[in-house]
Structure formats: C-alpha cells, structure tokens
Design a protein around this motif. Structure first.
Motif, PDB file in Angstrom:
ATOM      1  N   ALA A   7      18.855   7.310   1.527  1.00 56.11           N
ATOM      2  CA  ALA A   7      18.635   6.781   0.034  1.00 56.11           C
ATOM      3  C   ALA A   7      18.036   7.621  -0.718  1.00 56.11           C
ATOM      4  CB  ALA A   7      17.594   5.441   0.698  1.00 56.11           C
ATOM      5  N   ASP A   8      17.888   6.939  -2.162  1.00 56.70           N
ATOM      6  CA  ASP A   8      17.162   7.631  -3.204  1.00 56.70           C
ATOM      7  C   ASP A   8      15.553   7.429  -3.002  1.00 56.70           C
ATOM      8  OD1 ASP A   8      16.250   8.623  -5.500  1.00 56.70           O
ATOM      9  OD2 ASP A   8      17.729   7.463  -6.932  1.00 56.70           O
ATOM     10  N   ALA A   9      14.958   8.414  -2.812  1.00 58.80           N
ATOM     11  CA  ALA A   9      13.480   8.440  -2.580  1.00 58.80           C
ATOM     12  C   ALA A   9      12.737   7.911  -3.697  1.00 58.80           C
ATOM     13  CB  ALA A   9      12.954   9.835  -1.728  1.00 58.80           C
ATOM     14  N   ALA A  10      13.310   8.158  -4.933  1.00 63.99           N
ATOM     15  CA  ALA A  10      12.550   7.718  -6.156  1.00 63.99           C
ATOM     16  C   ALA A  10      12.472   6.297  -6.186  1.00 63.99           C
ATOM     17  CB  ALA A  10      13.324   8.347  -7.242  1.00 63.99           C
ATOM     18  N   LEU A  11      13.263   5.425  -5.547  1.00 62.62           N
ATOM     19  CA  LEU A  11      13.167   4.097  -5.882  1.00 62.62           C
ATOM     20  C   LEU A  11      12.121   3.388  -4.869  1.00 62.62           C
ATOM     21  CD1 LEU A  11      17.071   3.111  -5.978  1.00 62.62           C
ATOM     22  CD2 LEU A  11      15.353   3.313  -8.039  1.00 62.62           C
ATOM     23  N   LEU A  12      11.187   2.650  -5.156  1.00 63.21           N
ATOM     24  CA  LEU A  12       9.945   2.081  -4.485  1.00 63.21           C
ATOM     25  C   LEU A  12      10.450   0.963  -3.542  1.00 63.21           C
ATOM     26  CD1 LEU A  12       7.004   1.672  -6.733  1.00 63.21           C
ATOM     27  CD2 LEU A  12       7.213   3.257  -4.957  1.00 63.21           C
ATOM     28  N   ASP A  13      11.792   0.444  -3.728  1.00 65.63           N
ATOM     29  CA  ASP A  13      12.347  -0.519  -2.819  1.00 65.63           C
ATOM     30  C   ASP A  13      12.473   0.064  -1.512  1.00 65.63           C
ATOM     31  OD1 ASP A  13      13.109  -1.067  -5.763  1.00 65.63           O
ATOM     32  OD2 ASP A  13      13.884  -2.800  -4.918  1.00 65.63           O
ATOM     33  N   HIS A  14      12.761   1.248  -1.388  1.00 64.50           N
ATOM     34  CA  HIS A  14      12.921   1.770  -0.005  1.00 64.50           C
ATOM     35  C   HIS A  14      11.786   1.889   0.843  1.00 64.50           C
ATOM     36  CE1 HIS A  14      16.735   3.295  -2.291  1.00 64.50           C
ATOM     37  NE2 HIS A  14      17.340   2.252  -1.546  1.00 64.50           N
ATOM     38  N   TYR A  15      10.584   1.567   0.369  1.00 60.03           N
ATOM     39  CA  TYR A  15       9.426   1.838   1.225  1.00 60.03           C
ATOM     40  C   TYR A  15       8.820   0.245   1.673  1.00 60.03           C
ATOM     41  CZ  TYR A  15      10.167   6.347  -0.942  1.00 60.03           C
ATOM     42  OH  TYR A  15      10.611   7.622  -1.154  1.00 60.03           O
ATOM     43  N   ALA A  16       9.653  -0.623   1.106  1.00 56.61           N
ATOM     44  CA  ALA A  16       9.086  -2.034   1.437  1.00 56.61           C
ATOM     45  C   ALA A  16       9.221  -2.170   3.064  1.00 56.61           C
ATOM     46  CB  ALA A  16      10.028  -2.836   1.025  1.00 56.61           C
ATOM     47  N   GLY A  17       8.122  -2.858   3.501  1.00 51.17           N
ATOM     48  CA  GLY A  17       7.994  -2.948   4.770  1.00 51.17           C
ATOM     49  C   GLY A  17       7.118  -1.842   5.715  1.00 51.17           C
ATOM     50  N   MET A  18       6.898  -0.913   4.741  1.00 49.19           N
ATOM     51  CA  MET A  18       6.042   0.312   5.518  1.00 49.19           C
ATOM     52  C   MET A  18       5.092   0.814   4.807  1.00 49.19           C
ATOM     53  SD  MET A  18       7.687   1.509   8.441  1.00 49.19           S
ATOM     54  CE  MET A  18       7.128   2.756   8.440  1.00 49.19           C
ATOM     55  N   VAL A  19       4.705  -0.049   3.713  1.00 48.18           N
ATOM     56  CA  VAL A  19       3.549   0.335   3.083  1.00 48.18           C
ATOM     57  C   VAL A  19       2.733  -0.610   2.948  1.00 48.18           C
ATOM     58  CG1 VAL A  19       4.726   2.361   1.764  1.00 48.18           C
ATOM     59  CG2 VAL A  19       4.596   0.053   0.775  1.00 48.18           C
ATOM     60  N   PRO A  20       1.675  -0.516   2.529  1.00 55.23           N
ATOM     61  CA  PRO A  20       0.693   0.720   2.404  1.00 55.23           C
ATOM     62  C   PRO A  20       0.777   1.385   3.564  1.00 55.23           C
ATOM     63  CG  PRO A  20      -0.796  -1.374   2.657  1.00 55.23           C
ATOM     64  CD  PRO A  20       0.657  -1.877   2.326  1.00 55.23           C
ATOM     65  N   ALA A  21       0.771   2.699   3.648  1.00 53.13           N
ATOM     66  CA  ALA A  21       0.922   3.585   4.734  1.00 53.13           C
ATOM     67  C   ALA A  21      -0.502   4.292   4.972  1.00 53.13           C
ATOM     68  CB  ALA A  21       2.031   4.526   4.867  1.00 53.13           C
ATOM     69  N   ASP A  22      -0.581   4.873   6.411  1.00 49.04           N
ATOM     70  CA  ASP A  22      -1.747   5.444   6.572  1.00 49.04           C
ATOM     71  C   ASP A  22      -1.635   7.064   6.110  1.00 49.04           C
ATOM     72  OD1 ASP A  22      -3.239   3.946   8.645  1.00 49.04           O
ATOM     73  OD2 ASP A  22      -1.161   3.431   9.242  1.00 49.04           O
ATOM     74  N   VAL A  23      -0.325   7.610   6.071  1.00 46.25           N
ATOM     75  CA  VAL A  23       0.027   8.904   5.678  1.00 46.25           C
ATOM     76  C   VAL A  23       1.307   8.659   4.624  1.00 46.25           C
ATOM     77  CG1 VAL A  23       0.556  11.199   6.242  1.00 46.25           C
ATOM     78  CG2 VAL A  23      -0.888  10.142   7.630  1.00 46.25           C
ATOM     79  N   PRO A  27      -7.578   3.743  15.757  1.00 48.00           N
ATOM     80  CA  PRO A  27      -6.892   3.579  16.799  1.00 48.00           C
ATOM     81  C   PRO A  27      -5.761   2.301  16.317  1.00 48.00           C
ATOM     82  CG  PRO A  27      -9.087   3.456  17.460  1.00 48.00           C
ATOM     83  CD  PRO A  27      -9.295   3.703  15.991  1.00 48.00           C
ATOM     84  N   GLY A  28      -4.628   2.417  16.996  1.00 49.28           N
ATOM     85  CA  GLY A  28      -3.734   1.299  16.693  1.00 49.28           C
ATOM     86  C   GLY A  28      -2.523   1.812  16.209  1.00 49.28           C
ATOM     87  N   PRO A  29      -1.511   0.908  15.723  1.00 49.67           N
ATOM     88  CA  PRO A  29      -0.351   1.436  15.164  1.00 49.67           C
ATOM     89  C   PRO A  29      -0.623   2.154  13.807  1.00 49.67           C
ATOM     90  CG  PRO A  29      -0.137  -0.899  15.627  1.00 49.67           C
ATOM     91  CD  PRO A  29      -1.743  -0.517  15.790  1.00 49.67           C
ATOM     92  N   LEU A  30       0.103   2.976  13.444  1.00 52.54           N
ATOM     93  CA  LEU A  30       0.211   4.075  12.312  1.00 52.54           C
ATOM     94  C   LEU A  30       1.549   3.918  11.830  1.00 52.54           C
ATOM     95  CD1 LEU A  30      -1.698   7.124  13.714  1.00 52.54           C
ATOM     96  CD2 LEU A  30      -2.640   5.157  12.653  1.00 52.54           C
ATOM     97  N   GLN A  31       1.251   3.917  10.220  1.00 52.74           N
ATOM     98  CA  GLN A  31       2.475   4.002   9.311  1.00 52.74           C
ATOM     99  C   GLN A  31       2.555   5.302   8.415  1.00 52.74           C
ATOM    100  OE1 GLN A  31       3.619  -0.647   9.143  1.00 52.74           O
ATOM    101  NE2 GLN A  31       2.769   0.036   7.367  1.00 52.74           N
ATOM    102  N   VAL A  32       3.821   5.845   8.377  1.00 49.62           N
ATOM    103  CA  VAL A  32       4.055   6.998   7.632  1.00 49.62           C
ATOM    104  C   VAL A  32       5.336   6.918   6.796  1.00 49.62           C
ATOM    105  CG1 VAL A  32       4.275   9.669   7.706  1.00 49.62           C
ATOM    106  CG2 VAL A  32       2.826   8.462   9.457  1.00 49.62           C
ATOM    107  N   VAL A  33       5.238   7.247   5.436  1.00 44.36           N
ATOM    108  CA  VAL A  33       6.533   7.476   4.746  1.00 44.36           C
ATOM    109  C   VAL A  33       6.431   8.823   4.009  1.00 44.36           C
ATOM    110  CG1 VAL A  33       6.429   4.938   4.262  1.00 44.36           C
ATOM    111  CG2 VAL A  33       5.191   6.451   2.534  1.00 44.36           C
ATOM    112  N   SER A  34       7.704   9.239   4.195  1.00 50.28           N
ATOM    113  CA  SER A  34       7.893  10.644   3.575  1.00 50.28           C
ATOM    114  C   SER A  34       8.994  10.532   2.531  1.00 50.28           C
ATOM    115  CB  SER A  34       8.496  11.659   4.764  1.00 50.28           C
ATOM    116  OG  SER A  34       8.864  12.782   4.004  1.00 50.28           O
TER     117      SER A  34
END
Length: 223
Positions: free
Chosen positions: A98-114, A37-44
C-alpha cells in the motif's frame, strides 16, 4: 528506481547503509526492551523488506508481544518481508502492499509504541518531512518512540528535523553523531496522541535521485 534491487545495498559490508541498519536495529531493540509489559504495536512507513524490525524480533524476549504493520508499495519487497516473518514464526507481523503516505493504512494499529520512518526523509521534500512529523502526533502513543533516518549531505536537515519533532511535544532521546553520514534519530512522545485523520496524504515519495537533480537545495545522494 528499482526499489527491490536497491535493498541489496544493505548487504555491502561496512557501507554507510549497512551501518545505519545496524544502528536502527539496536535502537528498535532498546525501545522494545523499555516498553511496559503487555501487547506492543509497531508501524513502519515505506518498510522495504522490513530488515530493521525483522532483524530484531527473532529471539527477542518481546517478539511475540509485537503486532506490527509494515507498509510498502513495492509488492516484491512486501513478499520478502512476509516470508521472513512467516519463516521466523512471527505471526503478529502484517506486511501490506500500500501507499505508506496515506494515513488510512495505519488505522487499527495506532497510536503505536514504535513508529519507524527509515529511508523516507531523504526521499521527500522539506514541507512533506514536516507534514509527516506532524502526523507522528497521531501515529505515536504517549511515551512511544519514533525512530527515523536522514542523510547529512548538504543541506543537512537533521537539526531541522529535530526542531520539528520537539516543537510537537517529542523529546530528543538519541541522535547519531554529526560525523555519521547516515543519521539515525529517536524521539519520544510526551503528549496524548491526536485522533487519526483519515484521508490525509503525508508526502509524495519523490526519490533521492530525482530530488538531487530537480529540487534546488536538496542534494540527497543517499536516503
């Protein structure tokens, strides 16, 4: 390759890609239902029009727990995803051009649940597949899941992909049967995530058409 027009292939009834989409959606649905339960984070990564996640969330009991970032380079696909999220009242969904290959674009959303890596592994060379899987130790939280796809045309890389995940502390939770051309896999992290390494490029998106014609041993007619 026109990646906006390419998305229309999902609309061909009972095609391998249409079946793959249904399978991915079912695995997302099960993953969300199994999250605490609680907030979930997903990145694609290379999210396209977000059909996988956005095909699940409307009406799902966890829909409004989800914050998601869909990273896609084609702005037309991003516009489609953003409009679908708005129309469904999914205010926690961010569609990013954005370019999905750059890890910078996931900052603030990872580590994710999915973590969704769908339509990627068939478009990049093997060393980049392994590098991307290695980065999942930064993108995925302990107990979180990576849902990925890869076609099984020769050479079948699905067994190697499974090995690479499992060497890095992921448990194989589910993989489609070997006779299904478009494989879908789910690996669950068993380890604490590593810190996000900003400035890291994971892959070069070559495209299955170019790989098939220019990279020896990479016969990839589908993604």
């Amino acid at each position: 390759m026109d990646w906006h027009k390419w998305q229309d292939r999902y609309d061909t009834a009972d095609s391998a890609l249409a079946r793959r989409l249904v399978t991915v959606q079912e695995r997302i649905r099960l993953a969300l239902e199994d999250c605490p339960p609680g907030p979930l984070q997903v990145v694609s990564l290379c999210a396209g029009q977000g059909r996988d996640l956005l095909g699940v969330l409307p009406g799902h009991p966890r829909a409004h727990d989800v914050r998601a970032r869909l990273v896609e380079l084609d702005p037309r696909n991003v516009d489609v995803a953003a409009e679908a999220a708005r129309s469904a009242g999914l205010h926690g969904i961010e569609a990013m051009t954005a370019d999905a290959a750059l890890l910078d674009h996931y900052a603030g959303m990872v580590p994710a649940d999915v973590v969704l890596i769908c339509g990627v592994f068939g478009n990049i060379v093997d060393r980049d597949i392994e590098r991307t899987i290695n980065a999942c130790t930064q993108l995925c939280k302990a107990g979180g899941r990576v849902i990925w796809t890869r076609n099984r045309k020769a050479p079948d890389r699905v067994p190697l992909i499974c090995d690479w995940f499992e060497e890095r502390g992921f448990e194989r939770e589910w993989v489609t049967a070997p006779d299904e051309l478009q494989a879908v896999g789910v690996h669950r992290s068993t380890a604490r995530p590593r810190s996000l390494q900003r400035g890291t490029r994971l892959f070069t998106f070559v495209g299955y058409d170019k790989l098939r014609s220019s990279v020896p041993g990479s016969d990839q007619a589908l993604t």
